[in-house]
Design an enzyme around this catalytic site. Structure first.
Site, mmCIF file in Angstrom:
data_model
loop_
_atom_site.group_PDB
_atom_site.id
_atom_site.type_symbol
_atom_site.label_atom_id
_atom_site.label_comp_id
_atom_site.label_asym_id
_atom_site.label_seq_id
_atom_site.Cartn_x
_atom_site.Cartn_y
_atom_site.Cartn_z
ATOM 1 N N ASN A 142 -4.789 49.096 -22.191
ATOM 2 C CA ASN A 142 -5.810 49.488 -21.210
ATOM 3 C C ASN A 142 -5.858 51.014 -21.174
ATOM 4 O O ASN A 142 -4.956 51.648 -20.647
ATOM 5 C CB ASN A 142 -5.421 48.918 -19.837
ATOM 6 C CG ASN A 142 -6.307 49.425 -18.711
ATOM 7 O OD1 ASN A 142 -7.380 49.980 -18.962
ATOM 8 N ND2 ASN A 142 -5.866 49.235 -17.471
ATOM 9 N N LYS A 193 -7.870 52.887 -19.541
ATOM 10 C CA LYS A 193 -8.358 53.457 -18.261
ATOM 11 C C LYS A 193 -9.425 54.520 -18.568
ATOM 12 O O LYS A 193 -10.218 54.324 -19.475
ATOM 13 C CB LYS A 193 -7.182 54.010 -17.452
ATOM 14 C CG LYS A 193 -6.069 52.963 -17.326
ATOM 15 C CD LYS A 193 -5.027 53.288 -16.334
ATOM 16 C CE LYS A 193 -4.012 52.144 -16.311
ATOM 17 N NZ LYS A 193 -3.061 52.260 -15.230
ATOM 18 N N HIS A 243 -8.512 44.539 -11.961
ATOM 19 C CA HIS A 243 -7.369 45.459 -12.105
ATOM 20 C C HIS A 243 -7.073 46.088 -10.744
ATOM 21 O O HIS A 243 -7.986 46.346 -9.964
ATOM 22 C CB HIS A 243 -7.702 46.544 -13.136
ATOM 23 C CG HIS A 243 -6.522 47.380 -13.481
ATOM 24 N ND1 HIS A 243 -6.103 48.415 -12.671
ATOM 25 C CD2 HIS A 243 -5.638 47.303 -14.505
ATOM 26 C CE1 HIS A 243 -5.014 48.945 -13.202
ATOM 27 N NE2 HIS A 243 -4.709 48.298 -14.316
ATOM 28 N N GLU A 295 -6.459 48.978 -9.830
ATOM 29 C CA GLU A 295 -7.183 50.228 -9.535
ATOM 30 C C GLU A 295 -8.615 49.932 -9.095
ATOM 31 O O GLU A 295 -9.183 50.666 -8.280
ATOM 32 C CB GLU A 295 -7.138 51.158 -10.767
ATOM 33 C CG GLU A 295 -5.742 51.748 -10.933
ATOM 34 C CD GLU A 295 -5.332 52.071 -12.363
ATOM 35 O OE1 GLU A 295 -6.201 52.135 -13.255
ATOM 36 O OE2 GLU A 295 -4.109 52.251 -12.585
ATOM 37 N N GLU A 317 0.601 42.337 -12.683
ATOM 38 C CA GLU A 317 0.886 43.769 -12.647
ATOM 39 C C GLU A 317 1.266 44.185 -11.231
ATOM 40 O O GLU A 317 0.390 44.433 -10.399
ATOM 41 C CB GLU A 317 -0.350 44.561 -13.078
ATOM 42 C CG GLU A 317 -0.801 44.270 -14.488
ATOM 43 C CD GLU A 317 -1.572 45.439 -15.096
ATOM 44 O OE1 GLU A 317 -1.158 45.909 -16.152
ATOM 45 O OE2 GLU A 317 -2.548 45.891 -14.489
ATOM 46 N N GLY A 328 1.951 52.867 -13.873
ATOM 47 C CA GLY A 328 1.878 54.312 -14.069
ATOM 48 C C GLY A 328 2.978 55.078 -13.361
ATOM 49 O O GLY A 328 2.918 56.303 -13.262
ATOM 50 N N SER A 357 4.141 49.947 -16.656
ATOM 51 C CA SER A 357 5.124 50.786 -17.355
ATOM 52 C C SER A 357 5.803 50.074 -18.529
ATOM 53 O O SER A 357 6.998 50.267 -18.756
ATOM 54 C CB SER A 357 6.153 51.337 -16.360
ATOM 55 O OG SER A 357 5.504 52.123 -15.367
HETATM 56 P P1 PGA Z 1 0.905 51.502 -17.179
HETATM 57 O O1 PGA Z 1 -0.472 50.772 -16.744
HETATM 58 O O2 PGA Z 1 1.385 50.785 -18.434
HETATM 59 O O3 PGA Z 1 0.494 52.919 -17.461
HETATM 60 O O4 PGA Z 1 1.858 51.359 -16.056
HETATM 61 C C1 PGA Z 1 -0.620 49.381 -16.807
HETATM 62 C C2 PGA Z 1 -1.997 48.978 -16.323
HETATM 63 O O5 PGA Z 1 -2.497 49.543 -15.340
HETATM 64 O O6 PGA Z 1 -2.629 48.068 -16.898
#
Ligand code: PGA
Length: 248
Positions: free
Chosen positions: A9, A11, A94, A96, A166, A172, A212
């Site tokens: 992903n 983003k 997601h 976010e 997640e 992140g 992560s």
């Molecule tokens: P990250 O993001 O691997 O940077 O923690 C995962 C995601 O938001 O899908």
């Protein structure tokens, strides 16, 4: 038999030149026969990636979509528009999107239903935040999100959906859930799906962990019996790191 699925992903990262550079490199590295992979990119890069990944087996996904076919929805993109581009997958819900853009369990459900009537496969994200985990409510929250997301969806369609667990506190932040925490929640998700449908249907659904995931923790996570894949943010931006995860 569930085939592992490792998705990246991006983003809101990468301009055209960076996306092309990634694609040129990554397709020389990926020889996937036993692991599926896909990149979820920003809209402007989708056509480029579809073109670059043609014939490689590497999938391309969008990060969001509207549930209506067309209409006065300024700034939105429809499923037929993505189908025209040749996109294979679309992320839904997601954290976010839930946190910053008003995505709700209800819109997640509408988007899943609409995608399941198209040629694009949905990948739906669920996960609790830190205060929900600290209050010991994480399983209630996540199973509630699963029930809402799959509400009114028939078993034969549910099988086509990929679920990504997640935990919001692990995205992140560099804080990964332990492999056991991820396994426990993925098991809870599968039980929730088995209760909604049946064991056979639940056993076919790919459940990923995300938050992560890095080259050095991917194999421990992927060793867990209920975890069938990963949704990778930061580490998917670098083709060398991402291929290491794909080759866990
Ligand atoms: P990250 O993001 O691997 O940077 O923690 C995962 C995601 O938001 O899908």
């Amino acid at each position: 038999m569930r085939i592992p699925f490792i998705a990246g992903n991006w983003k809101m990262y990468k301009d055209m030149a960076q996306a092309r550079g990634f694609a040129l490199k990554f397709k020389t590295l990926y020889h996937g026969t036993d692991v599926k992979t896909a990149i979820f990119a920003p809209y402007p890069q989708l056509a480029l990636l579809v073109e670059e990944f043609k014939g490689t087996g590497i999938g391309v996904g969008a990060q969001n979509v509207h549930f209506e076919k067309e209409g006065a929805f300024t700034g939105e993109v429809s499923i037929p528009m993505l189908e025209e581009l040749g996109v294979d997958y679309c992320l839904v819900g997601h954290s976010e999107r839930r946190q910053y853009f008003g995505e709700t369990d209800e819109t997640v459900n509408l988007k899943l239903k609409a995608l399941l009537q198209s040629s694009i496969l949905p990948l739906v994200c669920v996960g609790e935040n830190l205060s929900e985990r600290e209050a010991g409510k994480e399983k209630d929250i996540v199973s509630g999100q699963i029930k809402a997301a799959f509400s009114g969806i028939a078993g034969e369609d549910a099988e086509k959906v990929t679920v990504a667990y997640e935990p919001v506190w692990a995205i992140g932040t560099g804080k990964t859930a332990t492999a056991q925490q991820a396994q426990d929640m993925c098991e809870c998700i599968r039980q929730t799906l088995a209760a909604m449908y049946d064991e056979e249907t639940a056993d076919k659904i790919i459940i990923q962990y995300g938050g992560s995931v890095k080259p050095d923790n991917a194999s421990e996570i992927m060793d867990m019996p209920e975890i069938d894949g990963a949704l990778v943010g930061g580490a998917s931006l670098d083709p060398l790191k991402f291929i290491e995860i794909v080759n866990f």
